[in-house]
Design a protein around this motif. Structure first.
Motif, PDB file in Angstrom:
ATOM      1  N   THR A 172      43.537   7.591 -71.444  1.00 40.08           N
ATOM      2  CA  THR A 172      42.675   6.488 -71.865  1.00 40.08           C
ATOM      3  C   THR A 172      41.198   6.864 -71.752  1.00 40.08           C
ATOM      4  N   HIS A 173      40.887   7.999 -71.144  1.00 39.88           N
ATOM      5  CA  HIS A 173      39.508   8.460 -71.025  1.00 39.88           C
ATOM      6  C   HIS A 173      39.210   9.411 -72.180  1.00 39.88           C
ATOM      7  N   ALA A 174      38.179   9.099 -72.948  1.00 39.74           N
ATOM      8  CA  ALA A 174      37.861   9.871 -74.144  1.00 39.74           C
ATOM      9  C   ALA A 174      37.460  11.294 -73.784  1.00 39.74           C
ATOM     10  N   THR A 175      38.012  12.252 -74.546  1.00 40.55           N
ATOM     11  CA  THR A 175      37.716  13.664 -74.367  1.00 40.55           C
ATOM     12  C   THR A 175      37.278  14.237 -75.704  1.00 40.55           C
ATOM     13  N   GLY A 221      48.211   6.059 -75.434  1.00 38.93           N
ATOM     14  CA  GLY A 221      49.636   5.748 -75.498  1.00 38.93           C
ATOM     15  C   GLY A 221      50.016   4.849 -76.650  1.00 38.93           C
ATOM     16  N   SER A 222      49.168   4.737 -77.656  1.00 34.92           N
ATOM     17  CA  SER A 222      49.418   3.823 -78.775  1.00 34.92           C
ATOM     18  C   SER A 222      49.597   4.589 -80.083  1.00 34.92           C
ATOM     19  N   PRO A 223      50.619   4.240 -80.879  1.00 35.36           N
ATOM     20  CA  PRO A 223      50.751   4.857 -82.198  1.00 35.36           C
ATOM     21  C   PRO A 223      49.527   4.625 -83.077  1.00 35.36           C
ATOM     22  N   LEU A 224      48.786   3.553 -82.821  1.00 31.59           N
ATOM     23  CA  LEU A 224      47.591   3.269 -83.611  1.00 31.59           C
ATOM     24  C   LEU A 224      46.510   4.325 -83.402  1.00 31.59           C
ATOM     25  N   GLU A 275      51.036   2.064 -72.814  1.00 29.18           N
ATOM     26  CA  GLU A 275      50.287   1.699 -74.013  1.00 29.18           C
ATOM     27  C   GLU A 275      49.040   0.899 -73.646  1.00 29.18           C
ATOM     28  N   PHE A 276      47.874   1.447 -74.011  1.00 28.84           N
ATOM     29  CA  PHE A 276      46.576   0.863 -73.686  1.00 28.84           C
ATOM     30  C   PHE A 276      46.439   0.534 -72.198  1.00 28.84           C
ATOM     31  N   ALA A 277      47.118   1.316 -71.352  1.00 28.37           N
ATOM     32  CA  ALA A 277      47.022   1.191 -69.891  1.00 28.37           C
ATOM     33  C   ALA A 277      47.477  -0.173 -69.382  1.00 28.37           C
ATOM     34  N   ALA A 278      48.308  -0.866 -70.138  1.00 34.07           N
ATOM     35  CA  ALA A 278      48.776  -2.194 -69.724  1.00 34.07           C
ATOM     36  C   ALA A 278      50.087  -2.070 -68.966  1.00 34.07           C
ATOM     37  N   ASP A 320      51.772  -5.774 -85.527  1.00 31.05           N
ATOM     38  CA  ASP A 320      53.030  -5.121 -85.149  1.00 31.05           C
ATOM     39  C   ASP A 320      52.794  -3.850 -84.333  1.00 31.05           C
ATOM     40  N   GLY A 321      51.532  -3.549 -84.043  1.00 29.98           N
ATOM     41  CA  GLY A 321      51.218  -2.299 -83.370  1.00 29.98           C
ATOM     42  C   GLY A 321      51.099  -2.391 -81.866  1.00 29.98           C
ATOM     43  N   PHE A 322      51.469  -3.553 -81.292  1.00 29.07           N
ATOM     44  CA  PHE A 322      51.293  -3.763 -79.855  1.00 29.07           C
ATOM     45  C   PHE A 322      52.608  -4.174 -79.203  1.00 29.07           C
TER      46      PHE A 322
END
Length: 477
Positions: free
Chosen positions: A85-88, A96-99, A130-133, A334-336
């Motif tokens: 989740t940290h940008a590199t 963790g998201s298909p989006l 997914e999105f750290a949730a 539908d992406g969540f």
């Protein structure tokens, strides 16, 4: 145990000492960790994206600089994979998201930039929900991260890939983040150390809601000393983060065990009867009270005011999720995953007065916590209410016979502490009779990380629970 395997389980400080004495090169250290990942990541699934070519170039450059006698950063040569989740910059960051499966950022997040200035060798990314949730690491892009001590069990989350990577010897230090326990829960599940700092100590200059002190980045490692070392690199004010503040890096960099003689310690095994806790967790942690007493502390049952804390936490978490994801959710409903949809929807239903009351409650709770620490130096509590659970579950629906109605309920022992605005650390606290790790949560007054590190170091030295490593070879036989 092979020489390479023994090396990767040494502390970060020990690895750095070998590098500084030139008994080991950064390239050799990288190769040892890559070999460990190659052997065991197929089982654990902690490291999800690898850029070996870049890592080898950076390690070689560090070796050249060291041979030339040029000054290097305090982490120079340590290999690390970054939380996904940290940008590199230049390295895929999917959350963790298909989006975001093909997302390659142009710039590093500030915590990543600071670690790279400190000299880390960036190898790849670590897995996240997914999105750290949620505090269990699985997603549709990379699948489930498994606990190195018991691969059928969860590694926790959202920094689950980071914790599992540490426990499996894939890296000596790790970055993470924590809103409702995402540094603490996986540290507890994987027998490592995770620190949620006081909000603002580790800055987030790109955060969407800069005045809301819920989520924060922080350090993880296998030892308290290594956590302090990493904290000294990532802490400190940034002008674009309104809550950030100056800190003395030297106060964290080399924590020594505190004398606990005369220290006033509060023990809250169920946080004032507010949370159900499984018997295995309580039975494992109970002997640690005697450890503090044997070290000279005075321990008694006590708990800070937590009335309304979970409600305030849930409300303000929903505010953050709605702010972060509402537009993306509207465009791709539908992406969540369902838990994310629920949290975003909860945020959308909130009124201004509801948010205002939650902020007022947070203010009251944090002032009450400050008064509590006038009477006690340290608060002890379980990190998690459960032991590492079946990795095929989404989240535990029952805790000690009490039904949990959503994915936040079983994390309440961490969420409640988040609402107090104080630093909290998960330190290895023992093992159940089935061999599952259990973490002890050590908590101190806001902005007293140096005290927290020193107390945790004393407990670590007295118990040595963190020296027990998983039997990865046995798992793969």
């Amino acid at each position: 145990m092979s020489m390479d395997t023994e090396l990767v389980f040494r502390s970060a400080r020990e690895q750095l000492a070998l590098l500084e004495r030139k008994e080991l090169s950064a390239r050799e250290l990288l190769d040892a960790h890559v070999a460990q990942i190659t052997r065991h990541n197929p089982t654990v699934n902690a490291v999800v994206t690898v850029d070996l070519d870049t890592a080898e170039r950076v390690a070689t450059a560090i070796d050249d600089e060291r041979c030339a006698g040029r000054p290097l950063g305090p982490l120079a040569g340590l290999p690390i994979s970054i939380k996904d989740t940290h940008a590199t910059a230049g390295l895929r960051t999917t959350c963790g998201s298909p989006l975001l499966a093909d997302n390659v950022p142009d710039a590093d997040d500030e915590i990543v930039r600071r670690m790279q200035v400190g000299g880390v060798v960036r190898l790849g990314k670590t897995n996240v929900p997914e999105f750290a949730a949620g505090s269990h690491t699985f997603n549709p892009v990379f699948g489930v991260t498994r606990n190195p001590y018991a691969p059928t069990r969860s590694a926790g989350g959202s920094s689950g890939g980071a914790a599992a990577a540490l426990a499996a010897g894939f890296q000596p230090i790790a970055d993470g983040s924590d809103m409702g326990g995402s540094l603490r829960n996986p540290a507890s599940f994987c027998n490592v150390v995770g620190l949620r700092p006081t909000p603002g100590l580790v800055p987030d200059p790109t955060g969407l809601l800069g005045y809301l002190p819920m989520g924060t980045a922080g350090p993880m490692a296998r030892t308290v000393g290594d956590v302090g070392l990493l904290l000294s690199v990532i802490a400190g004010r940034h002008r674009a983060d309104p809550l950030s503040y100056d800190s003395d890096a030297a106060a964290y960099a080399a924590p020594t065990p505190a004398s606990l003689a005369g220290m006033r310690v509060a023990w809250a095994p169920t946080l004032g009867d507010r949370v159900p806790v499984e018997a295995d967790v309580l039975d494992t942690l109970a002997p640690n009270v005697a450890v503090f007493e044997d070290l000279g502390a005075h321990v008694e049952p006590a708990c800070p005011d937590l009335d309304g804390a979970f409600e305030a936490f849930r409300t303000l978490r929903a505010v953050e999720f709605e702010a972060a994801f509402a537009q993306m959710y509207a465009a791709t409903p539908d992406g969540f995953k369902p838990d994310l949809v629920w949290n975003i929807s909860e945020g959308a239903r909130l009124s201004g007065p509801q948010v205002g009351r939650a902020l007022a409650e947070l203010t009251r709770l944090q002032r009450a916590a400050d008064r509590f620490f006038d009477d006690y130096d340290v608060l002890l509590a379980p990190v998690s209410q459960v032991t590492p659970f079946d990795a095929e579950l989404t989240w535990p629906s029952m805790v000690a016979g009490v039904e949990q109605h959503d994915y936040l309920g079983w994390m309440e022992s961490c969420c409640l502490i988040t609402a107090l605005g104080v630093p909290a650390m998960s330190v290895p606290g023992g093992f159940t009779t089935d061999g599952l790790p259990v973490g002890l949560q050590i908590i101190t007054r806001a902005r007293t990380e140096a005290t927290l590190l020193a107390v945790a170091a004393a407990f670590e030295e007295a118990t040595a629970f963190g020296l027990r490593t998983p039997d990865l070879e046995g798992i793969n036989r």
